[in-house]
Design a protein around this motif. Structure first.
Motif, PDB file in Angstrom:
ATOM      1  N   VAL A  85     -14.414   0.254  -0.360  1.00 49.82           N
ATOM      2  CA  VAL A  85     -13.725  -0.192   0.404  1.00 49.82           C
ATOM      3  C   VAL A  85     -13.064  -1.709   0.741  1.00 49.82           C
ATOM      4  O   VAL A  85     -12.668  -2.175   0.412  1.00 49.82           O
ATOM      5  N   THR A  86     -12.278  -1.768   1.590  1.00 55.42           N
ATOM      6  CA  THR A  86     -11.683  -3.052   2.154  1.00 55.42           C
ATOM      7  C   THR A  86     -11.425  -3.285   3.459  1.00 55.42           C
ATOM      8  O   THR A  86     -12.125  -2.533   3.991  1.00 55.42           O
ATOM      9  N   LEU A  87     -10.766  -4.193   3.743  1.00 56.23           N
ATOM     10  CA  LEU A  87     -10.229  -4.746   5.493  1.00 56.23           C
ATOM     11  C   LEU A  87      -8.891  -4.880   5.201  1.00 56.23           C
ATOM     12  O   LEU A  87      -7.605  -4.986   4.035  1.00 56.23           O
ATOM     13  N   VAL A  88      -8.608  -4.591   6.391  1.00 59.30           N
ATOM     14  CA  VAL A  88      -6.614  -4.308   6.381  1.00 59.30           C
ATOM     15  C   VAL A  88      -6.644  -4.600   7.900  1.00 59.30           C
ATOM     16  O   VAL A  88      -7.346  -4.781   9.206  1.00 59.30           O
ATOM     17  N   SER A  89      -5.466  -5.082   7.762  1.00 60.14           N
ATOM     18  CA  SER A  89      -4.990  -5.798   9.355  1.00 60.14           C
ATOM     19  C   SER A  89      -4.418  -5.341  10.022  1.00 60.14           C
ATOM     20  O   SER A  89      -4.380  -3.779   9.786  1.00 60.14           O
TER      21      SER A  89
END
Length: 307
Positions: free
Chosen positions: A242-246
């Motif tokens: 998983v990751t974060l994205v803007s």
């Protein structure tokens, strides 16, 4: 004697950076190209301007003297450019901007298309840099302006010689493999046991996400450390973590990825940075207006300038 502005910029960077390799990296040239141009500058002047001390380069007294004048000359060129733009009825200019992937794909296409339709005399060229490097390139005169970011938990150190204008406010979202999070929202703590795909801790984004996770009581288990957001999202799509994205990063979304809202949003501010001396430059102001309009169309608009 004819002095090349191009070579004077290289001399200035050599003085600032200390090595040909570092000067070349800041100017986006090869070290060989910079060495050749500096050697030509010495031939133009007819005197020795620098000498090597191990891996570093030290300017001679004449080199220091020319560097001092180079600062004045290059500053005068910038002021002359501004005066010419202010005196023209129709704005004509060529600007170079520092960008990164999500800005280049999410904001610039619509902004530059609208700008070209209304002000065809303004040309904007771009150079892709790491977000943490763009402000320094503007300060050093290698870019006319750049995009910079500040995270809610990790603001970027600011150079007082630069001005900035906020153009967008984004949320970060969880990017997870399809079906991994069944609900429409997720807390960061619920992702603590998942493998993470994230940029390194030296990058502004990588550091900001780590701080957000730590604020929520855990250290992310990073299985894959990658610098490019598009690469991270492709790996998420492959089920590797998983990751974060803007918001702007959503334009890079591949198949196999679900975007899930965070219950406690992590925010970031996107601004345009430019030198204080360029504040009155008409072409720059028109570019800023076009980019802010593009951000507003995407629902990411912000109206308050930061001094």
């Amino acid at each position: 004697m004819e002095l090349s502005l191009h070579r004077l910029r290289m001399l200035r960077e050599l003085h600032r950076r200390g090595t040909v390799t570092a000067a070349a990296a800041s100017l986006h040239y090869t070290a060989s190209a910079v060495s050749q141009q500096l050697a030509q500058l010495e031939r133009d002047v007819g005197a020795k301007l620098f000498e090597r001390l191990g891996r570093r380069v030290q300017l001679t007294e004449l080199g220091m003297l020319l560097t001092e004048h180079a600062e004045e000359i290059l500053g005068s060129v910038e002021r002359a450019t501004l005066a010419l733009e202010e005196a023209q009825d129709a704005v004509s200019a060529r600007l170079t901007a520092g960008v990164w992937a999500s800005v280049a794909s999410g904001l610039l296409p619509s902004a530059l298309t609208a700008l070209a339709a209304e002000h065809p005399g303004i040309q904007v060229r771009t150079k892709e840099l790491a977000p943490e490097d763009t402000a320094g390139a503007v300060r050093d005169g290698n870019l006319d302006f750049s995009f910079v970011i500040d995270y809610s938990d990790y603001p970027m150190p600011w150079d007082p010689s630069l001005a900035r204008v906020v153009i967008a406010v984004e949320r970060l979202h969880a990017a997870v493999p399809t079906g991994v999070v069944p609900s429409g929202t997720v807390a960061l703590t619920e992702l603590a046991e998942h493998p993470w795909i994230l940029a390194g801790p030296r990058s502004h984004f990588g550091r900001a996400v780590r701080i957000a996770c730590q604020r929520n009581g855990f250290e992310p288990k990073i299985n894959h450390e990658v610098g490019e957001q598009a690469t991270a999202l492709a790996m998420v799509g492959a089920g590797l973590g998983v990751t974060l994205v803007s918001d702007l990063g959503l334009s890079l979304l591949p198949p196999g990825v679900d975007i899930v809202a965070l219950t406690e949003p992590v925010m970031r501010t996107v601004s345009i940075a430019h030198r204080m001396t360029a504040t009155r430059r008409p072409s720059l102001q028109l570019v800023i207006e076009a980019v802010r309009a593009a951000a507003a169309e995407k629902g990411l608009g912000a109206s308050s300038p930061i001094p």
